[in-house]
Design an enzyme around this catalytic site. Sequence first.
Site, PDB file in Angstrom:
ATOM      1  CD  GLU A   1      63.604  32.060  45.402  1.00 16.60           C
ATOM      2  OE1 GLU A   1      63.097  30.998  45.800  1.00 16.60           O
ATOM      3  OE2 GLU A   1      63.529  32.437  44.218  1.00 16.60           O
TER       4      GLU A   1
ATOM      5  CD  GLU B   1      59.750  27.651  43.681  1.00 15.78           C
ATOM      6  OE1 GLU B   1      59.676  28.536  42.819  1.00 15.78           O
ATOM      7  OE2 GLU B   1      60.609  27.645  44.581  1.00 15.78           O
TER       8      GLU B   1
END
Length: 267
Positions: A150, A245
């Site tokens: 990520e 998120e």
Amino acid sequence: MTRHTVNASILLTDHPLLERPAAAREAGFDAVEFWWPWPETATPSAAQVEEFVQAVEGAGVQLTGLNFFAGDMPAGERGVVNDPERRDEFRANVAIVVEIGKRLGCKHFNALYGLHADGRDAHTEAATARDNLTYAANAVAEIGGTVLLEPVSGAPGYPLKTAADALAVIDSLDVGNVRLLADFYHLVVNGDDVAKVIANHAEDFGHIQIADSPGRGAPGTGELPLQEWIAAAQQGGYDGPIGLEYLAGDSDPFAWHNSARTDAETA
């Protein structure tokens, strides 16, 4: 209809961690994801692992994602994958991640790369990261798992800022089950052209996470065309859940979702 999975490490924080899977179910979701639940240790006790597994199973939700140990994130750490001094610590964590994944049917595991340390050779860090990512990928492959890599914003020392940064690392590996975690918020904040990333790499996404910008709030609180991007990614081949998120704020964190669901049901 798009399936959403609630990141229960950033959302539902008004509940104790082990009560959050049930809180997500109560809010109408059937899936959750977590950062590493024990930031103080890479190797929690068997009893701690059992409590976590029972909390997820007991809530009747699916664990769709779990981070590997990422160091002390509240203190600013963002992973240990690139740290040659913590190789053994990371690899001991991998075994526990695989155990949890096997027990809960979780297939996606996020490996935060780690910050560049002043005075530490960047080439050594990169080589360590490649070795650790390969080790983790081979381990989770035993349960049909995928390692996610990520790009992250808000951490100047984090080397992976753009999708291209992460994809370059992935392309350097000799394993096929490390994929891009496309967090649209992080990509935008770091200056990536998200529409272009989706057009070129949607089929390479291992997972998608969303938050609006500015503010990292719920969808609709900022200016990002999140639903448009999600639709484009799905048209481009992404077929997994969408990770929520974002920061909840003071209002109902899922008001946008409940409204969209009601609209869909009455359409």
